[in-house]
Design a protein around this motif. Structure first.
Motif, PDB file in Angstrom:
ATOM      1  N   MET A 192      43.496  47.329  43.498  1.00  0.00           N
ATOM      2  CA  MET A 192      41.647  46.803  42.912  1.00  0.00           C
ATOM      3  C   MET A 192      41.349  46.104  43.485  1.00  0.00           C
ATOM      4  SD  MET A 192      41.063  48.516  38.976  1.00  0.00           S
ATOM      5  CE  MET A 192      39.066  48.182  38.508  1.00  0.00           C
ATOM      6  N   GLY A 193      40.346  46.421  43.650  1.00  0.00           N
ATOM      7  CA  GLY A 193      39.055  45.480  43.397  1.00  0.00           C
ATOM      8  C   GLY A 193      37.529  45.902  45.006  1.00  0.00           C
ATOM      9  N   THR A 194      36.754  45.071  44.622  1.00  0.00           N
ATOM     10  CA  THR A 194      35.670  45.293  45.572  1.00  0.00           C
ATOM     11  C   THR A 194      35.638  44.836  46.358  1.00  0.00           C
ATOM     12  OG1 THR A 194      33.099  44.644  44.110  1.00  0.00           O
ATOM     13  CG2 THR A 194      34.906  46.559  43.180  1.00  0.00           C
ATOM     14  N   GLU A 195      34.640  44.130  47.291  1.00  0.00           N
ATOM     15  CA  GLU A 195      33.655  43.770  48.197  1.00  0.00           C
ATOM     16  C   GLU A 195      34.011  42.329  47.624  1.00  0.00           C
ATOM     17  OE1 GLU A 195      30.323  42.589  51.729  1.00  0.00           O
ATOM     18  OE2 GLU A 195      30.606  44.937  50.146  1.00  0.00           O
ATOM     19  N   ASN A 196      32.792  42.251  46.685  1.00  0.00           N
ATOM     20  CA  ASN A 196      32.529  40.812  46.001  1.00  0.00           C
ATOM     21  C   ASN A 196      33.407  40.494  44.986  1.00  0.00           C
ATOM     22  OD1 ASN A 196      29.949  40.223  47.095  1.00  0.00           O
ATOM     23  ND2 ASN A 196      29.995  42.259  46.559  1.00  0.00           N
ATOM     24  N   LEU A 197      34.284  41.665  44.147  1.00  0.00           N
ATOM     25  CA  LEU A 197      35.261  41.594  43.215  1.00  0.00           C
ATOM     26  C   LEU A 197      36.847  41.469  43.419  1.00  0.00           C
ATOM     27  CD1 LEU A 197      33.096  43.863  40.348  1.00  0.00           C
ATOM     28  CD2 LEU A 197      32.865  41.177  41.405  1.00  0.00           C
ATOM     29  N   LEU A 198      37.322  40.687  42.644  1.00  0.00           N
ATOM     30  CA  LEU A 198      39.197  40.438  42.698  1.00  0.00           C
ATOM     31  C   LEU A 198      39.395  40.542  41.628  1.00  0.00           C
ATOM     32  CD1 LEU A 198      39.752  36.867  44.990  1.00  0.00           C
ATOM     33  CD2 LEU A 198      39.075  38.984  45.719  1.00  0.00           C
ATOM     34  N   VAL A 199      40.270  42.628  41.321  1.00  0.00           N
ATOM     35  CA  VAL A 199      41.250  41.751  40.645  1.00  0.00           C
ATOM     36  C   VAL A 199      42.307  42.133  39.850  1.00  0.00           C
ATOM     37  CG1 VAL A 199      41.318  44.104  38.703  1.00  0.00           C
ATOM     38  CG2 VAL A 199      39.210  43.840  39.804  1.00  0.00           C
ATOM     39  N   ASP A 200      42.827  41.353  39.071  1.00  0.00           N
ATOM     40  CA  ASP A 200      44.462  40.971  39.320  1.00  0.00           C
ATOM     41  C   ASP A 200      44.949  41.383  38.162  1.00  0.00           C
ATOM     42  OD1 ASP A 200      46.953  40.434  39.557  1.00  0.00           O
ATOM     43  OD2 ASP A 200      46.760  38.670  39.188  1.00  0.00           O
ATOM     44  N   ILE A 201      45.918  42.354  37.714  1.00  0.00           N
ATOM     45  CA  ILE A 201      46.317  42.733  36.450  1.00  0.00           C
ATOM     46  C   ILE A 201      47.557  42.766  35.605  1.00  0.00           C
ATOM     47  CG2 ILE A 201      46.321  46.259  34.800  1.00  0.00           C
ATOM     48  CD1 ILE A 201      44.637  46.593  36.505  1.00  0.00           C
ATOM     49  N   LYS A 202      48.216  42.642  34.907  1.00  0.00           N
ATOM     50  CA  LYS A 202      49.545  41.570  34.793  1.00  0.00           C
ATOM     51  C   LYS A 202      50.169  41.764  33.660  1.00  0.00           C
ATOM     52  CE  LYS A 202      52.787  37.789  35.649  1.00  0.00           C
ATOM     53  NZ  LYS A 202      52.919  37.012  36.161  1.00  0.00           N
ATOM     54  N   ASP A 203      50.859  42.550  32.831  1.00  0.00           N
ATOM     55  CA  ASP A 203      51.148  42.456  31.064  1.00  0.00           C
ATOM     56  C   ASP A 203      49.752  42.805  30.548  1.00  0.00           C
ATOM     57  OD1 ASP A 203      53.574  42.183  31.889  1.00  0.00           O
ATOM     58  OD2 ASP A 203      53.114  39.855  32.284  1.00  0.00           O
TER      59      ASP A 203
END
Length: 260
Positions: free
Chosen positions: A1-12
């Protein structure tokens, strides 16, 4: 998950959302605001996510402000649309049931300050600088900053800060009650994630109802706010989470909340 200008990290159960435009100090262009809106809506709909931490890429800025190059050529109608778009985003963050923590890792100015204020609370790094300096550019806050600062700080302090365009250090922001904690830069995101994980381990419905009670209660009289609190409190006794949480307490085990 993420976009050109955003980073998304999902954990727990915790989502770490990073604005990734370090070359322009993570400035809020219209496209970035649109991506943030879409991403927050997706995170809110994602049942695996129970809390969100938002921060900026690099070591200089959370969000240094709105994109001045884009704003400089706007006419009044375009500026109105821009302000309303930013306000839609901050209002969504403030009203979504899942808690959002801002990890301010440097400059949080103008739109960046307003984005942080939309979150449920703020942790800041020791190098953070915060404020609403729009008047130094001949304009004023447009993403709700005047309203949020007045409610948070009171009229006099909000007037002083916005009229002068002053930047507060992280220590000053903590003294003024804008941030909850000031941490070394290297520890900032880790602390925010740790707090988010602790929240994620609680009953999501209970957390969401508390967020709603506080947000709406601030615009009510205290008796009306207490009445609203009692209604929300009672509604939770029809939930599975209430049965699970209290059952786990009686049985001396860890609860398994499902948000239902």
């Amino acid at each position: 998950m993420g976009t050109e200008n955003l980073l998304v990290d999902i954990k727990d159960g915790v989502a770490l959302l990073t604005i990734n435009r370090p070359k322009v100090l993570n400035a809020l262009h219209t496209s970035v605001i649109a991506e943030l809106q879409e991403t927050f809506e997706a995170l809110n709909a994602n049942q695996a996510v129970k809390a969100v931490v938002i921060t900026g890429s690099g070591e200089k800025a959370f969000v240094a402000g709105a994109d001045i190059a884009e704003m400089a050529v706007m006419d009044a109608q375009q500026a109105l649309v821009f302000a309303r778009t930013g306000q839609k985003l901050v209002n969504y963050i403030g009203t979504m049931p899942k808690p959002v923590i801002a990890a301010v890792n440097g400059f949080a100015l103008g739109g960046g300050m307003e984005l942080a204020l939309a979150c449920d609370f703020i942790y800041a790094s020791e190098n953070a600088k915060m404020g609403l300096p729009e008047v130094t550019l001949g304009i004023m806050p447009g993403f709700g900053g005047s309203q949020k600062f007045a409610r948070l700080l009171g009229r006099s302090r909000a007037n002083e800060l916005i009229f002068t365009g002053k930047m507060l250090t992280a220590a000053e922001a903590k003294e003024w009650g804008i941030v909850n904690a000031v941490l070394p830069l290297a520890e900032l995101v880790g602390k925010a994630l740790e707090t988010a994980a602790r929240i994620a381990g609680n009953g999501l419905l209970g957390v969401a109802h508390v967020k709603e009670a506080i947000r709406r209660g601030l615009d009510m009289t205290e008796p009306d706010g207490m009445d609203y609190e009692s209604v929300l409190f009672a509604s939770l006794f029809a939930s599975r989470d209430q049965k699970e949480g209290m059952g786990a307490f009686v049985e001396k085990r860890k609860p398994n909340f499902t948000g239902s």
